[in-house]
Structures are given as structure tokens and as C-alpha cells.
Motif scaffolding. Structure first.
Motif, PDB file in Angstrom:
ATOM      1  N   MET A  51      54.963  48.294  47.017  1.00  0.00           N
ATOM      2  CA  MET A  51      54.473  48.190  45.662  1.00  0.00           C
ATOM      3  C   MET A  51      52.971  48.436  45.582  1.00  0.00           C
ATOM      4  N   GLU A  52      52.241  48.025  46.595  1.00  0.00           N
ATOM      5  CA  GLU A  52      50.797  48.227  46.573  1.00  0.00           C
ATOM      6  C   GLU A  52      50.447  49.711  46.460  1.00  0.00           C
ATOM      7  N   LYS A  53      51.190  50.556  47.175  1.00  0.00           N
ATOM      8  CA  LYS A  53      50.958  52.000  47.106  1.00  0.00           C
ATOM      9  C   LYS A  53      51.266  52.519  45.703  1.00  0.00           C
ATOM     10  N   GLU A  54      52.369  52.057  45.122  1.00  0.00           N
ATOM     11  CA  GLU A  54      52.731  52.483  43.766  1.00  0.00           C
ATOM     12  C   GLU A  54      51.664  52.072  42.757  1.00  0.00           C
ATOM     13  N   ILE A  55      51.145  50.877  42.906  1.00  0.00           N
ATOM     14  CA  ILE A  55      50.085  50.401  42.004  1.00  0.00           C
ATOM     15  C   ILE A  55      48.839  51.264  42.169  1.00  0.00           C
ATOM     16  N   ALA A  56      48.443  51.506  43.418  1.00  0.00           N
ATOM     17  CA  ALA A  56      47.251  52.319  43.691  1.00  0.00           C
ATOM     18  C   ALA A  56      47.400  53.741  43.148  1.00  0.00           C
ATOM     19  N   GLU A  57      48.642  54.253  43.134  1.00  0.00           N
ATOM     20  CA  GLU A  57      48.904  55.614  42.652  1.00  0.00           C
ATOM     21  C   GLU A  57      49.290  55.647  41.172  1.00  0.00           C
ATOM     22  N   ASN A  58      49.141  54.528  40.477  1.00  0.00           N
ATOM     23  CA  ASN A  58      49.481  54.411  39.051  1.00  0.00           C
ATOM     24  C   ASN A  58      50.927  54.798  38.766  1.00  0.00           C
ATOM     25  N   ARG A  59      51.847  54.338  39.629  1.00  0.00           N
ATOM     26  CA  ARG A  59      53.275  54.617  39.463  1.00  0.00           C
ATOM     27  C   ARG A  59      54.095  53.350  39.246  1.00  0.00           C
TER      28      ARG A  59
ATOM     29  N   PHE B 142      58.922  48.434  36.401  1.00  0.00           N
ATOM     30  CA  PHE B 142      59.617  49.591  36.958  1.00  0.00           C
ATOM     31  C   PHE B 142      58.606  50.464  37.684  1.00  0.00           C
ATOM     32  N   ALA B 143      59.123  51.352  38.514  1.00  0.00           N
ATOM     33  CA  ALA B 143      58.281  52.288  39.245  1.00  0.00           C
ATOM     34  C   ALA B 143      58.802  53.703  39.029  1.00  0.00           C
TER      35      ALA B 143
END
Length: 128
Positions: free
Chosen positions: A1-9, A23-24
Motif C-alpha cells: 500500500m505504501e507504494k500505491e500511496i506514493a504513486e497516487n494510486r 480502493f487502488a
């Protein structure tokens, strides 16, 4: 999730300062969608609704927003998958505008996330 947050996803829907739904998004899902993942698509992942807010059609609201997001990003499809065998969720996704596209099976390997271990996924798609 951290990667998704950092990538605005990774997205959160709030109602009165409380998380109602999350959701992602991703633009590829080769493991489950295989050859079809070559098509320009947005993939919805891990939609989760706070039990306090269930019954408020968040998936339908997400789909309407993702339609615009997909078009803005040159995508032709919105896709999601879920573990096979849950007829109730299958019916819900079709009621949200998705077409059922069949089942994808994968061979689980240790490097894959544990939620892939089931190995059989129902596929759903909206063609824009």
C-alpha cells in the motif's frame, strides 16, 4: 500500500471525516489477466467498504469516477477480479455495469501475495 500511496494510486472516500471506502488502481495486471493485460485498461483492486457505510453503492460511484479517469489516461477498459465461487459478489459487479469475462487461474508461487494463493479468479470488465 505504501507504494500505491506514493504513486497516487490508492484512494480513500471519506464521509464526515471517517473512511467509508478505499480502493487502488493500476494500469496492468499480467498475473491474472494474462494476454488481455496488453489492452489499455485501468484495474480496480482491493475495494473495501467500512461496514458502517455498506449499502451506499460505493462501487457504482467508484466506477463512474474511474470511467473519466480511464478516458483521461487513454484507457479503453475498466477491469477487476475477485476470487471465484462467490455468486453474490459476481451479481453485484454485473449490477455495477461490469460484464463477466470468465475465470482466470494462476499457479501460486512464493513471491506472489498470499491473496493469490486461491488461484482462481472471476474476471469483470467494462468496455468504454
Amino acid at each position: 500500500m505504501e507504494k500505491e500511496i506514493a504513486e497516487n494510486r490508492h484512494f480513500i472516500i471519506k464521509e464526515e471525516n471517517e473512511v467509508a471506502c478505499t480502493f487502488a488502481l493500476t494500469f496492468n495486471d499480467l498475473i491474472i489477466w494474462k494476454e488481455a493485460s496488453k489492452n489499455p485498461a485501468v484495474y480496480l483492486h482491493r475495494i473495501a467498504t467500512n461496514p458502517k457505510f455498506r449499502g451506499q453503492s460505493y462501487v457504482k460511484k467508484i466506477v463512474e469516477w474511474v470511467k473519466e479517469y480511464a478516458k483521461e489516461n487513454g484507457k479503453k477498459y475498466i477491469r477487476l477480479d475477485t476470487h471465484s465461487g462467490n455468486e453474490r459478489i459476481n451479481k453485484y459487479y454485473t449490477s455495477c455495469g461490469f460484464d463477466y469475462k470468465g475465470i482466470s487461474t494462476i499457479e501460486w508461487k512464493n513471491e506472489l501475495p498470499k491473496h493469490y494463493k486461491e488461484g482462481s479468479f472471476s474476471l469483470f470488465e467494462i468496455k468504454l
